[in-house]
Design an enzyme around this catalytic site. Structure first.
Site, PDB file in Angstrom:
ATOM      1  N   GLU A   1      -2.350   0.221  -4.464  1.00  0.00           N
ATOM      2  CA  GLU A   1      -2.224  -0.968  -3.630  1.00  0.00           C
ATOM      3  C   GLU A   1      -2.471  -2.233  -4.434  1.00  0.00           C
ATOM      4  OE1 GLU A   1      -5.173  -1.682  -0.560  1.00  0.00           O
ATOM      5  OE2 GLU A   1      -6.538  -0.239  -1.492  1.00  0.00           O
TER       6      GLU A   1
ATOM      7  N   ASP B   1       0.857  -1.185   0.000  1.00  0.00           N
ATOM      8  CA  ASP B   1       0.000   0.000   0.000  1.00  0.00           C
ATOM      9  C   ASP B   1       0.897   1.240   0.000  1.00  0.00           C
ATOM     10  OD1 ASP B   1      -2.098   1.731   0.120  1.00  0.00           O
ATOM     11  OD2 ASP B   1      -2.709   1.226   2.157  1.00  0.00           O
TER      12      ASP B   1
END
Length: 362
Positions: A109, A13
């Site tokens: 992500e 992420d």
């Protein structure tokens, strides 16, 4: 249902992705509260912001006007999606150096299944460290990583030591970790469900483990079955490298509220043209349309979505009048409120796959 503990899943992420890219492009912004989003004059909203801005309470999806009230020194930058997409592609190229099983969730992500990867002597932890280092060296932004036996735990782990962090949940530590995990951290547990859990005396996964599957289903319906598994750190969902779009939509927030239905209908022409333009590209990728829908957001920020089942193969079969009819039905739900946002879209089905009805998520 048995959970395999042999899988090695990494969730990557990017930290404050849009804002981080903008600071990379202009280092003079470093250390200042930065947000990317729409301008207050056009009633924009914040797409993302850096941690300096978050200290003032600014967050994504917040109205830009409110963000500036909380943080008068906030610098709001116009989004540059083509730039962010370019950086995202570079990140994915790094991911593919370690595995071909990459499931992007968004520009910033992705899940990586590195179970069968021989990189870094087969160590998922070492691979996560190497990926984070390579992203920094190549793109000059930071990413956080979570390593775990499944997607659910890997995503939670990536958020555990943000920003620029790495957290590992090994198979032997899964149970100890989830016992202390607050139920609000579980995917699908929103404010309403969390409140209901707290009323039942459930605040952690340890509390959830005291209830059998039948009891959870009684309280939470079908979701209770998933809660039973999540409370035990179990998630059998595979990393899916190939994801197909389920819907396509366009929307616009107006600088001034639309006062009545006539203004709403009159404002839909440009949205319809934009939708058809995007659809012309997507339908060539093997999709067909299976429903059409409209979203209205009212002056008090309440919103409604109205949809109808409909089959279409190309944009020539769409009509502005059909969306305007949907708008009339949706507008009635607002009980005379003015309208600040209109969105229109269609549900999509892959012509090459027969996987049941696709639900529209606006």
């Amino acid at each position: 249902m048995l959970e395999s503990q042999d899988r090695k899943i990494i969730h990557i992420d990017a930290d404050c992705f849009f804002a981080a890219v903008e600071i990379r492009e202009n280092p003079k912004l470093a250390g200042r509260p930065i947000a990317v989003g729409g301008t207050p004059e056009r009633r924009g909203v914040i797409a993302t912001c850096n941690y300096e801005a978050r200290q003032f309470g600014v967050h994504s999806a917040m109205a830009s006007t409110k963000a500036l009230q909380l943080c008068p020194g906030l610098v709001i930058l116009k989004p540059r999606m083509s730039l962010y997409q370019q950086v995202s592609q570079q990140l994915r190229a790094i991911f593919f150096e370690y595995t071909d099983r990459v499931e992007p969730l968004s520009l910033d992500e992705a899940y990586l299944d590195v179970t069968s990867s021989s990189q870094c002597r087969g160590s998922a932890t070492l691979m996560a460290q190497a990926i984070r280092q390579k992203v920094w060296e190549n793109e000059h932004i930071t990413v956080s990583a979570g390593v775990a036996p499944n997607k659910f735990l890997a995503k939670i782990a990536s958020d555990w030591q943000k920003p620029d962090g790495l957290f590992v949940i090994s198979p032997e530590h899964v149970n100890d970790f989830v016992l202390k995990l607050p139920v609000a951290k579980l995917p699908g547990v929103g404010k309403v469900t969390a409140k209901k859990m707290h009323q039942l005396g459930i605040t952690s996964c340890e509390d959830l483990q005291q209830m059998n599957s039948a009891k959870l289903k009684q309280y939470f319906g079908v979701f209770g079955e998933r809660l039973y598994l999540l409370a035990r750190g179990m998630d059998q969902r595979p990393v899916q490298p190939f994801r197909r779009r389920k819907s396509l939509s366009v929307e616009h927030t107006f600088s001034q509220d639309l006062p009545d239905l006539a203004a709403v209908l009159q404002s839909m022409s440009r949205l319809f043209e934009a939708l058809c333009e995007r659809l012309d590209r997507s339908l060539n990728e093997g999709y067909e349309m299976n429903k059409r829908f409209i979203k209205l957001k009212f002056s008090d920020f309440t919103q409604t979505t109205y949809e109808e089942r409909w089959i279409g193969q190309n944009t020539s079969q769409l009509s502005l009048a059909a969306f305007q009819t949907l708008a009339e039905c949706a507008f009635k739900r607002g009980e005379g409120k003015t309208v600040r946002l209109i969105g229109i879209g269609v549900g999509l089905k892959d012509r090459n796959m027969d996987d049941g009805e696709q639900l529209v998520l606006f």
